[in-house]
Design an enzyme around this catalytic site. Structure first.
Site, mmCIF file in Angstrom:
data_model
loop_
_atom_site.group_PDB
_atom_site.id
_atom_site.type_symbol
_atom_site.label_atom_id
_atom_site.label_comp_id
_atom_site.label_asym_id
_atom_site.label_seq_id
_atom_site.Cartn_x
_atom_site.Cartn_y
_atom_site.Cartn_z
ATOM 1 N N ASP A 490 0.830 -1.210 0.000
ATOM 2 C CA ASP A 490 0.000 0.000 0.000
ATOM 3 C C ASP A 490 0.867 1.264 0.000
ATOM 4 O O ASP A 490 1.619 1.513 0.944
ATOM 5 C CB ASP A 490 -0.884 -0.063 1.267
ATOM 6 C CG ASP A 490 -1.995 0.938 1.263
ATOM 7 O OD1 ASP A 490 -2.020 1.790 0.362
ATOM 8 O OD2 ASP A 490 -2.848 0.865 2.178
ATOM 9 N N GLY A 533 -5.103 3.446 -7.963
ATOM 10 C CA GLY A 533 -5.293 3.686 -9.400
ATOM 11 C C GLY A 533 -4.373 4.732 -9.995
ATOM 12 O O GLY A 533 -4.517 5.091 -11.161
ATOM 13 N N ASP A 554 -10.571 3.963 -1.192
ATOM 14 C CA ASP A 554 -11.192 2.950 -0.330
ATOM 15 C C ASP A 554 -12.717 2.928 -0.464
ATOM 16 O O ASP A 554 -13.365 3.976 -0.508
ATOM 17 C CB ASP A 554 -10.868 3.242 1.138
ATOM 18 C CG ASP A 554 -9.400 3.005 1.446
ATOM 19 O OD1 ASP A 554 -8.606 2.858 0.508
ATOM 20 O OD2 ASP A 554 -9.057 2.972 2.643
#
Ligand code: GLA
Length: 741
Positions: A490, A533, A554
């Protein structure tokens, strides 16, 4: 950016008070920051209008991080004060705000929601903002215009006011009443639905009496189908419990209102929900092997595959054509071992029980890509947030084995919140919630399941735990030594390392570094990119060896979030291929909450059917986001429909394409390996939608044999078109008869 985790969940979040002043519409917005912007006299007529139910990113401020202000003008009528029983405080509800905020009423400070250092740059983004001020405070201008100004800071990802209840009300004794619809699930037996609800008082001081009205209505006609009024009496340690039970006319969702009329104040508290309905037929006692029919492994990596099969237990398993290096445990159905060299191996899997036997062709592809079909699993984030622990992960693995693994579910993924620090040797250590990570991995593997973990290429994760920056090789080695099978990586604080305007190479760089580090170990670790993205990741995710990549920010458990994410996936769809998938984020069905407190998903039952159907068609990884030890009958029905899952796991891995979009109806079609087509017909409208779907507009042949996939029922042959009647936000998932292309 999502950084800190929810404050305690407010159980009464769906409650409505007839006496509220709504301030959900009429907000003005401006990016930037100035102390002047709190002033009531400020001329904000040139500020832009904004919807406080959606992030600013989706309203023309794509990629904006930093300060911004929201303002609203409204009258506070003195009737609010006069009608209040308590006459103590005024309550301002401002929903959720990402990340932190400061609130001003008529230029005066009211309150702030900030991180631990009182700096609003680190707010508890998921906390519901409720501010109170004394009812006789001079900041309130009764019967005159008032101005609320909200100063917000967002550090990255989605930002701003984004969902919840917006209102001004008198805080009253009714605030101590909870209509708890959360603790007990809907149950279905003898063609009847039943549910236990609980009335609770959270006040040491006040006991309550009043009338509880339960009203079930047909969402289409508005007709009442059930009504009951019950006298109630409850106090803090004396809840009132009531179970209603009724037959419903049709197999569809109904609206239900619980209305409590409190004796003293004569105020009504209303909680609404929708009654779910179960479409998935019960799995038969005869054995059946479920998807997938293809599985990828790299040469030299440990092989682990549990044959997913339903049918009356005990089952026994056989496999013919297993290549050298692999062996099957005939009683558990778990295949282990490893393959030396690349190649395609055609295997026949057989499952038997006392009723009969069934077989399925299964191709093992030993090559560069792992798994090949989208991951089917669970991730801790949407339920436990940072409160995830070894105990919760073990309970999830056990629940998956007991209830879901026979349908193909296999990954148990730990999200953020397991990390401690790197020790002097540079080895990553787990925190006290995970005393033995290797032992946990061994346990999950012993069940024939796989385990995943989470980290960030930056120094810190989004939850402010330590990331892998500068420790990539050691972390990759540790993961492999523990036996990790899936890594969610992440971006988070890597934003501070990358240039302010990252180039495409800057976006790729940290992911290439970790992929190279992982290649040094002989272990198949699905590599899941999470960077929301950026840089159109779908165009290069496969090329750098990712198994999946998040295409969006999210998800949260609302229709706005679900529909905005789900129905915008056609842009990235063409980039899906076997072993490489778009990831529109994790599932939001069942009990979610971002931990530690959980609530029933706020999606209606039809929205949940839409969610699973759309994600299935998109060939998206399906990562359950709820507490699996509390799976109710309806949620299980969503997750165990083998015909639905087979569409998601189809070996062609073709993404669904949006083929039709008119009058709030969208049709998405997905080509399947057997030559058939899966068709999702979605109603984006918030009321029933009846349409004739013309086959020509779907570019399909003029006569089609159709099967209803959720009901697992053939519908017959249709020429030219098909008439649908879709519930609000609902779906019909169809499949044409197979025609080898
Ligand atoms: C980000 C991700 C989430 C979750 C959290 C953990 O917000 O997008 O899916 O992993 O971080 O902190």
């Amino acid at each position: 950016m999502r950084k800190l985790i929810a404050l305690p969940f407010l159980v009464f979040f769906t409650s409505l008070f007839a006496q509220d002043i709504k301030i959900d519409k009429g907000w003005k917005f401006k990016t930037g920051d100035s102390p002047e912007w709190s002033r009531p006299t400020l001329n904000d007529s040139d500020w832009k209008s904004i919807d406080v139910g959606k992030y600013w990113e989706s309203q023309g401020y794509q990629g904006y991080n930093g300060y911004a202000w929201y303002r609203i003008h409204f009258i506070i009528p003195s009737t609010i004060k006069e009608q209040a029983f308590l006459k103590e405080k005024i309550r301002i509800d401002l929903g959720k705000i990402d990340d932190g905020d400061e609130v001003f009423l008529n230029g005066f400070f009211v309150g702030r929601n900030a991180g631990s250092n009182s700096d609003i740059t680190q707010g508890p983004y998921d906390a519901t903002r409720t501010y109170t001020i004394p009812i006789n405070d001079r900041r309130i201008l009764w019967d005159k215009e008032n101005v609320i100004a909200v100063r917000v800071y967002d550090g990255g990802g989605d930002g701003g006011m984004y969902e919840g209840r917006y209102g001004i009300s008198a805080a009253d004794i009714t605030d101590y009443i909870v209509i708890n619809t959360n603790d007990n699930p809907f149950q279905f037996a003898d063609k009847k639905v039943s549910k236990k609800i609980i009335l609770q008082s959270t006040s040491e001081k006040y006991d309550f009496t009043g009338k509880l009205r339960i009203e079930i209505t047909d969402p289409v006609s508005g007709a009442s189908v059930f009504k009951q009024t019950i006298g109630t009496d409850f106090a803090i340690n004396r809840p009132f419990e009531y179970t209603y039970k009724t037959a419903l006319p049709e197999l569809k969702s109904y609206d239900i209102n619980y209305v409590f009329l409190e004796d003293r104040t004569k105020k009504e508290i209303v909680v609404k929900e929708s009654i779910p309905y179960v479409l998935t037929p019960v799995a038969t006692a005869a054995p059946r092997i479920n998807a997938p029919g293809v599985f990828g492994v790299q040469p030299g990596s440990p092989f682990l595959f549990r044959i997913p099969a339903t049918g009356e237990k005990p089952l026994s398993y056989e496999a013919t054509g297993l290549p050298a290096g692999l062996k099957l445990d005939k009683s558990s159905g778990i295949i282990t071992g490893s393959l030396e060299s690349k190649g395609n191996f055609k295997v026949k899997l057989i499952v038997k029980n006392k009723i009969g036997s069934s077989s399925k062709n299964f191709t093992i592809v030993c090559g560069d890509n792992v798994r090949l079909t989208p991951a089917l699993g669970w991730n801790s984030w949407n339920c436990w947030g940072l409160s995830v622990s070894d105990e919760k992960v073990r309970a999830s693995a056990k629940a998956m084995l007991d209830k879901l693994a026979d349908h193909g579910w296999t990954y148990i993924n730990i999200d953020d919140g397991w990390e401690d620090k790197h020790n002097e040797q540079g080895q990553i250590l787990t925190n006290q919630k995970f005393p033995d990570m290797k032992g946990l991995c061994d346990y999950v593997h012993s069940l024939g399941l796989r385990i995943g973990i989470y980290s960030s290429p930056g120094p810190w994760t989004c939850g402010h735990f330590v990331g892998s920056y500068k420790y990539e090789e050691q972390d990759a080695k540790t993961y492999a030594d523990w036996g990790i099978d899936y890594l969610k990586y992440d971006w988070c604080s890597y934003g501070d390392i990358a240039p302010k305007q990252p180039s495409l190479d800057d976006f790729k760089k940290p992911y290439i570094v970790m992929k190279e580090a992982m290649r040094k170990n002989k272990r198949d670790i699905l590599f899941s990119l999470c960077q929301y993205g950026m840089g159109d990741v779908w165009k290069w995710g496969a090329e750098i060896g990712a198994s999946s990549w998040r295409t969006t920010g999210d998800i949260v458990d609302t229709w706005t979030s679900l529909s905005e994410i789900g129905f915008s996936q056609d842009k990235s769809a063409p980039y899906t291929s076997p072993g490489h998938f778009n990831d529109p984020d994790m599932l939001i069905v069942g009990k979610v909450g971002w931990g530690p407190k959980l609530h029933n998903t706020r999606l209606t039952p039809d929205e949940q059917y839409t969610h699973i159907s759309l994600w299935t068609l998109l060939s998206a990884p399906l990562l359950i986001g709820c507490d699996m030890s509390q799976l109710d009958e309806f949620t299980l029905n969503l997750l165990t429909n083998d015909e639905v899952l087979a569409i998601n796991q189809d070996a062609l891995a073709k993404p669904a394409k949006k083929i039709f979009d008119k009058n709030q109806v969208q049709v998405w079609t997905k080509e399947l390996e057997d030559g058939s087509t899966a068709i999702g017909i979605f109603n984006l409208d918030n009321k029933i939608n009846k349409q004739n779907i013309d086959f020509a507009s779907l570019k399909l042949s003029s006569t089609l044999k159709l099967r209803d996939v959720w009901r697992q029922k053939d519908l017959g042959s249709f020429t030219k078109g098909y008439n649908v009647s879709l519930p609000a936000h609902g779906v019909l998932l169809l499949k044409t008869a197979s025609m080898k292309r």
